[in-house]
Design an enzyme around this catalytic site. Structure first.
Site, PDB file in Angstrom:
ATOM      1  N   ARG A 130       0.845  -1.196   0.000  1.00 42.51           N
ATOM      2  CA  ARG A 130       0.000   0.000   0.000  1.00 42.51           C
ATOM      3  C   ARG A 130       0.880   1.247   0.000  1.00 42.51           C
ATOM      4  NH1 ARG A 130      -3.359  -0.578   4.645  1.00 42.51           N
ATOM      5  NH2 ARG A 130      -4.827  -1.722   3.327  1.00 42.51           N
ATOM      6  N   ARG A 249      -4.056   2.296  16.981  1.00 41.50           N
ATOM      7  CA  ARG A 249      -4.632   1.632  15.817  1.00 41.50           C
ATOM      8  C   ARG A 249      -4.540   2.572  14.629  1.00 41.50           C
ATOM      9  NH1 ARG A 249      -9.726  -2.033  15.226  1.00 41.50           N
ATOM     10  NH2 ARG A 249      -8.640  -2.182  13.239  1.00 41.50           N
ATOM     11  N   LYS A 250      -5.128   2.181  13.509  1.00 39.14           N
ATOM     12  CA  LYS A 250      -5.068   3.028  12.324  1.00 39.14           C
ATOM     13  C   LYS A 250      -5.833   4.322  12.559  1.00 39.14           C
ATOM     14  CE  LYS A 250      -9.031   0.999   9.860  1.00 39.14           C
ATOM     15  NZ  LYS A 250      -9.434   0.310   8.620  1.00 39.14           N
ATOM     16  N   GLY A 515     -16.419  -7.755   1.237  1.00 40.22           N
ATOM     17  CA  GLY A 515     -16.372  -9.198   1.442  1.00 40.22           C
ATOM     18  C   GLY A 515     -16.669  -9.663   2.839  1.00 40.22           C
ATOM     19  N   CYS A 520     -14.543  -2.710   4.316  1.00 41.54           N
ATOM     20  CA  CYS A 520     -13.582  -1.923   3.552  1.00 41.54           C
ATOM     21  C   CYS A 520     -14.224  -1.338   2.302  1.00 41.54           C
ATOM     22  CB  CYS A 520     -12.377  -2.782   3.174  1.00 41.54           C
ATOM     23  SG  CYS A 520     -11.431  -3.383   4.595  1.00 41.54           S
ATOM     24  N   GLY A 521     -15.277  -1.987   1.813  1.00 39.57           N
ATOM     25  CA  GLY A 521     -16.019  -1.464   0.671  1.00 39.57           C
ATOM     26  C   GLY A 521     -17.070  -0.438   1.035  1.00 39.57           C
TER      27      GLY A 521
END
Length: 613
Positions: A130, A249-250, A515, A520-521
């Protein structure tokens, strides 16, 4: 457990007007080509302090009894990957070891600090790498470089994805090739460092920055400044900033440049929404915090009654203040609660606002902050990014090209680069809808661009598309992601093409695929969101488990953003004969779709779904 104090002081690593604000061109690193040997890590990287060394004692103590990831970071810092990736690559190339012998914690966790995510369940020994692409702006040379990086892995594994953060992911990467890719990125003023796991992710801005007659703030400079804040070492001038090398975390930041909110501020940890000061007329941002998506919780960002001017110093100072509080005070034990929203809620909005303002003031940079300002109330309709549109610059046009599900082959990368060099001065802009925009196209050249083979015929890339095809978004899916319950990209692209043949709609319809419940989508923001989940069908008199989905309906983006949190339907098998009729019914009932000519319907559609008409 003992921790060595950083050799350099906090002040040396704090952001100053002379470091993060320096022009990017002055910080480009010399590209060292490596034909027969692996590039070696810059010796400077080996001398950097660890991310853990910047944590207060009480934060380290909480991490010691924290989650398994926290213990991995304490055992060896994630920033060690800045050097380790070079050493692993050298040993693999020279036959001293194989990828299977890489320490498990490095393989699955620490290499994420250089943007490398092992796809062990689907493609063992290969990684998704990424990048960081602030404001989603790339050029033809970079696009060709991406193609060169992945092509050797073959057309199935070696592909490039545009993400929902207007970012780039390279697929198929092997450890032994990583240093060449990293060096090539750095030579092109890009990086993969600190782009995954517990790091600040890609800076999202407006894809129309500088070319928009409705623009309130040009987000380009601000996104670049924040990218440098979190990933550029202000002491050494190299990529990889250990000061932010150990977050709980992110962390996601989005800056909107107009009322369209193309950056989706409502689902980011920090969202900056442009708004003029009611008294002075100065342009600034209302601040919203805490938006995120996960398996356990999906949260819309909340306003904290704070406004700051829309200048570089104010934006960087605000972001640094919030990041410092989050880094030192965020949850370290329960990772499901280690996002900013949980910290804001533990304080209460009013007290957290006061904490942020106090932190900003302690930096003594002259940043003024005020209570949130009234938002515009005049009617406004969010505009589309695909297709051909006039720019405020006389004789210039922007042309949005649909990239189905954001997936690009090496050849398609090169074809886009060629178009950009020919028509848009080499510039390509990525969008969070996983499409691209060519800016600054001469009006006289638009017809020639529209006739290019790259966007016509059998090409997947299109400019003139239907109302459904042009707004398709998909996560990686089971093809590469071990968490996904279903394959998304190929299903999404095929099914949307079928829907275009079956129904007519009078407005753009956004269909998102994800998914798994990590989303994430971003299915909760979609008009129709499809999330992988369990389903059963009857075969030979028995209920059989099959790949299935939940369907969400009614998410909204822009000024009236809304998250669809509850499934509209569940347990729907991912089989064309079942799912497509379900989607057609939703399109008709919820979005006013009508049938196309009956002759265009497939026989199976007529057989199965005609009873519902």
């Amino acid at each position: 457990m003992k921790f060595t104090l950083a050799v350099l002081t906090w002040a040396a690593y704090a952001v100053t007007s002379g470091s993060a604000f320096a022009p990017q061109a002055q910080r480009q690193q010399q590209h060292r080509t490596a034909l027969d040997s692996t590039p070696t890590a810059d010796p400077i990287q080996a001398t950097k302090p660890t991310g853990t060394s910047f944590l207060p004692t009480d934060t380290v103590e909480r991490a010691q009894v924290g989650s398994p990831i926290e213990k991995v970071k304490l055992e060896k810092d994630g920033t060690a990957a800045f050097v380790d990736v070079y050493e692993y690559a050298r040993k693999i190339r020279e036959g001293e070891m194989t990828w299977e012998e890489v320490e498990k914690a490095d393989l699955e966790s620490r290499l994420k600090w250089v943007g490398m995510l092992h796809r062990g369940k689907r493609t063992p020994g290969q990684f998704m790498m990424r990048l960081k692409v602030p404001n989603g702006i790339v050029n033809g040379d970079q696009m060709r470089f991406y193609a060169d990086c992945v092509e050797k892995y073959g057309p199935e594994k070696g592909v490039v994805d545009i993400t929902t953060r207007a970012n780039i992911q390279l697929r198929g990467v092997k450890i032994e090739d990583a240093p060449d890719i990293i060096e090539g990125l750095h030579a092109r003023n890009q990086t993969s460092f600190q782009s995954a796991l517990d790091n600040v992710r890609n800076m999202v801005g407006s894809p129309l920055a500088g070319i928009d007659d409705q623009e309130m703030v040009d987000t380009r400079e601000l996104c670049n400044a924040l990218n440098d804040l979190v990933s550029l070492d202000p002491v050494t001038g190299t990529r990889g900033n250990p000061y932010w090398g150990n977050l709980p975390r992110k962390f996601n930041i989005a800056i909107s440049g107009s009322r369209d909110d193309y950056a989706h501020t409502h689902i980011n940890d920090i969202g900056l929404q442009p708004c003029r000061h009611a008294t002075t007329g100065e342009m600034g941002f209302n601040v919203v915090l805490g938006g995120y998506m996960s398996i356990k919780r999906v949260a819309h960002s909340i306003p904290i009654d704070l406004w700051i001017p829309a200048d570089r110093n104010s934006v960087v100072t605000l972001s640094e203040a919030i990041l410092r509080i989050f880094r030192d005070e965020g949850e370290r034990k329960d990772r499901t609660k280690a996002r900013l929203m949980w910290l804001v809620e533990s304080y209460g909005v009013e007290k957290f606002r006061a904490k942020v303002v106090s932190e900003m003031n302690s930096y003594d940079r002259g940043v003024e902050s005020y209570k949130a300002q009234p938002e515009p109330t005049e009617p406004f309709e969010r505009r589309e990014l695909t297709g051909v549109h006039a720019q405020p610059q006389e004789g210039k046009m922007r042309v949005g090209i649909v990239v189905p599900v954001g997936r690009l082959s090496a050849q398609e990368c090169r074809e886009l680069a060629d178009l950009a060099d020919k028509y848009s001065g080499g510039e390509i802009r990525l969008t969070v809808e996983q499409n691209v925009i060519l800016p600054n196209v001469d009006e006289a050249q638009v017809e020639a661009l529209l006739a290019e083979p790259t966007v016509n015929g059998d090409s997947r890339l299109k400019i003139n598309v239907g109302m459904i095809e042009g707004n398709l978004v998909s996560c990686t899916g089971a093809e590469f992601c071990g968490l996904a319950l279903i394959e998304t990209k190929s299903n999404a692209e095929r099914i949307v093409a079928e829907l275009e043949q079956l129904v007519l709609v009078d407005r753009p319809i956004r269909i998102h695929w994800t998914g798994c419940p990590n989303s994430c989508g971003q299915v909760q923001v979609a008009d129709i969101g499809i999330m992988g989940g369990p389903a059963r069908v009857e075969k030979d008199g028995k209920k059989m488990a099959v790949p299935g989905c939940k369907i969400f309906v009614g998410g909204k983006i822009g000024e009236e953003s809304h998250l669809a949190l509850e499934p509209y339907k569940s347990g729907i098998p991912i089989e064309d004969e079942i799912l497509i009729p379900e989607l057609v019914e939703i399109l008709k009932n919820e979005f006013g779709a009508t049938d196309k000519e009956p002759a265009k319907k497939k026989k199976w559609y007529r057989r199965i779904f005609s009873k519902g008409n």
